[in-house]
Write an enzyme that holds these catalytic residues in place. Structure first.
Site, PDB file in Angstrom:
ATOM      1  N   TYR A  92       0.840  -1.201   0.000  1.00 24.96           N
ATOM      2  CA  TYR A  92       0.000   0.000   0.000  1.00 24.96           C
ATOM      3  C   TYR A  92       0.879   1.256   0.000  1.00 24.96           C
ATOM      4  O   TYR A  92       2.074   1.202   0.302  1.00 24.96           O
ATOM      5  CB  TYR A  92      -0.916  -0.036   1.225  1.00 24.96           C
ATOM      6  CG  TYR A  92      -1.852   1.133   1.356  1.00 24.96           C
ATOM      7  CD1 TYR A  92      -2.886   1.322   0.436  1.00 24.96           C
ATOM      8  CD2 TYR A  92      -1.717   2.050   2.396  1.00 24.96           C
ATOM      9  CE1 TYR A  92      -3.749   2.393   0.559  1.00 24.96           C
ATOM     10  CE2 TYR A  92      -2.581   3.124   2.521  1.00 24.96           C
ATOM     11  CZ  TYR A  92      -3.596   3.297   1.596  1.00 24.96           C
ATOM     12  OH  TYR A  92      -4.444   4.368   1.715  1.00 24.96           O
TER      13      TYR A  92
ATOM     14  N   THR B 270       1.577   3.709   1.819  1.00 23.50           N
ATOM     15  CA  THR B 270       2.373   4.142   2.970  1.00 23.50           C
ATOM     16  C   THR B 270       3.370   3.086   3.446  1.00 23.50           C
ATOM     17  O   THR B 270       4.084   3.317   4.427  1.00 23.50           O
ATOM     18  CB  THR B 270       1.461   4.501   4.164  1.00 23.50           C
ATOM     19  OG1 THR B 270       0.679   3.348   4.512  1.00 23.50           O
ATOM     20  CG2 THR B 270       0.543   5.660   3.828  1.00 23.50           C
ATOM     21  N   LYS B 271       3.420   1.930   2.778  1.00 24.80           N
ATOM     22  CA  LYS B 271       4.246   0.839   3.266  1.00 24.80           C
ATOM     23  C   LYS B 271       5.720   1.020   2.899  1.00 24.80           C
ATOM     24  O   LYS B 271       6.097   1.934   2.174  1.00 24.80           O
ATOM     25  CB  LYS B 271       3.726  -0.495   2.721  1.00 24.80           C
ATOM     26  CG  LYS B 271       2.331  -0.863   3.226  1.00 24.80           C
ATOM     27  CD  LYS B 271       2.294  -0.972   4.736  1.00 24.80           C
ATOM     28  CE  LYS B 271       1.041  -1.649   5.269  1.00 24.80           C
ATOM     29  NZ  LYS B 271      -0.211  -0.916   5.060  1.00 24.80           N
ATOM     30  N   ASN B 272       6.566   0.131   3.410  1.00 24.05           N
ATOM     31  CA  ASN B 272       8.016   0.236   3.177  1.00 24.05           C
ATOM     32  C   ASN B 272       8.374   0.062   1.716  1.00 24.05           C
ATOM     33  O   ASN B 272       9.340   0.639   1.227  1.00 24.05           O
ATOM     34  CB  ASN B 272       8.755  -0.808   4.015  1.00 24.05           C
ATOM     35  CG  ASN B 272       8.576  -0.587   5.495  1.00 24.05           C
ATOM     36  OD1 ASN B 272       7.486  -0.270   5.959  1.00 24.05           O
ATOM     37  ND2 ASN B 272       9.647  -0.760   6.265  1.00 24.05           N
TER      38      ASN B 272
END
Length: 381
Positions: free
Chosen positions: A182, A184-186
């Site tokens: 997603y 906002t993920k790493n």
């Protein structure tokens, strides 16, 4: 206050190589699941040390697909945690199985492995541990318990790209592991996810069910070597990843270690800045794990803090700093409150009242980090 002055809670790091990779997919004419997706699956499986990887359009669909692929259904029970995003629990419900919540460890905020065994019944078929913030669950205990009771383990690794447990990458420990990409993920693909497993039969089953249950996907039908003919072998879903997403995932994977180094630097800076602050309990960490630092979650010490959690968040915003809370306990939501009918999870409930996720992402400048630290210390002074 302008957007330029505001330190956002989370932003992806999109650079020229990411844009070039996506443009390459557009120019190729192959937009849905195709060569880029296959390449991304192979590269990701190699990165986490898993035998197989199946790319999907979200971590949520990956969880549902995996649980269904393992044959879970009506009458079965699946144990997981109350402190997670609702997708973890919803996907269990979607299979027809019943989610059973076990309270958390107050330090790690992961499921308390010491309490799992007492929740196991003859109907329990699987465990879904969630690696909160990128800090791994105690997988030795969980796998040992699963082995004793003949349970499947599906790791919710939405936060745990890059995480290691005792030298082993998250992604090859449980029966299957599901990751999120997603925004906002790493590692980001906008939307998207990946299922990894060492079980070849399960991987083939997941591939089948991820695209309508077709015997041949578009890549097998529409290339010069393909055939138009296909059969539907199972009532599958439409959960496949696209090559556009996979192209972005490939470029992000190549620089994941660099992005993680920046996350580690920011987390270290926060730890040093807040070490002498009695109002703050620092996030869990340990020398025998590698934290992915997807989130930097502090706990307010309410006997020392001058404000409650909600006021603290509002004051951060006034000072130009975004933040969030991970997560509202599942059983607090209206639907789940009725579903779990008065159940209580005292540790998760107490921790929830004190947690705040501070900004942490590779795009942050040193000035952004210093502004967050200054705001936190001024509010809690």
């Amino acid at each position: 206050m302008s957007d330029q002055e505001y330190v956002a809670y989370g932003l992806p790091l999109i650079e020229d190589d990411d844009i070039a990779g996506v443009l390459d997919s557009f120019r190729s004419g192959w937009l849905t699941r195709g060569p880029k997706t296959l390449e991304f699956e192979e590269a990701f499986a190699a990165y986490v040390g898993a035998g197989h990887a199946v790319a999907v359009n979200s971590c949520t669909s990956g969880l549902h697909l995996t649980l269904a692929g393992l044959g879970l259904g009506t009458g079965d029970e699946v144990i997981t945690t109350p402190l997670t995003f609702v997708a973890t629990v919803n996907t269990i419900i979607h299979t027809g199985a019943r989610p059973v919540l076990v309270d958390i460890d107050p330090y790690t905020m992961n499921i308390d492995e010491k309490k799992i065994e007492q929740a196991v019944t003859s109907r329990t078929k699987a465990l879904v541990p969630v690696h909160i913030a990128g800090y791994p669950c105690d997988m030795d205990s969980i796998m040992g318990l699963a082995g004793r009771h003949g349970l499947k383990v599906v790791e919710d690794a939405a936060h745990a790209v890059y995480t290691q447990y005792k030298g082993n990458m998250i992604g090859g420990i449980g029966d299957a592991t599901v990751f999120s990409f997603y925004a906002t993920k790493n590692l980001v693909t906008g939307e998207g996810g990946m299922i990894t497993t060492n079980d070849e039969a399960l991987a083939e089953n997941l591939r089948l069910f991820s695209s309508h249950g077709l015997s041949h996907g578009a890549w097998n039908r529409y290339t010069s070597q393909g055939s138009w003919f296909y059969e539907v072998l199972a009532p599958g879903y439409k959960y496949n990843m696209t090559d556009i997403q996979a192209a972005l995932g490939l470029s992000q994977l190549k620089k994941l270690d660099r992005m993680q180094k920046r996350r580690e630097d920011i987390a270290r800076h926060y730890n040093e800045a807040f070490a002498d602050c009695p109002s703050i309990e620092l996030p869990a960490d340990s020398p025998d794990v590698r934290h992915a630092w997807h989130l930097y979650i502090i706990k307010l010490n309410m006997t020392e803090a001058s404000v409650d959690r909600n006021t603290f968040i509002e004051k951060l915003k006034e000072k130009g700093v975004g933040s969030s809370v991970h997560f509202i306990p599942v059983h607090y939501h209206p639907y789940h409150r009725e579903y779990f009918a008065g159940a209580r999870y005292p540790v998760a409930e107490e921790v929830f009242e004190r947690i705040v996720s501070l900004p942490l992402y590779p795009k942050m400048s040193d000035r952004d980090v210093d502004r967050v630290i200054q705001a936190v210390r001024e509010i809690l002074r």
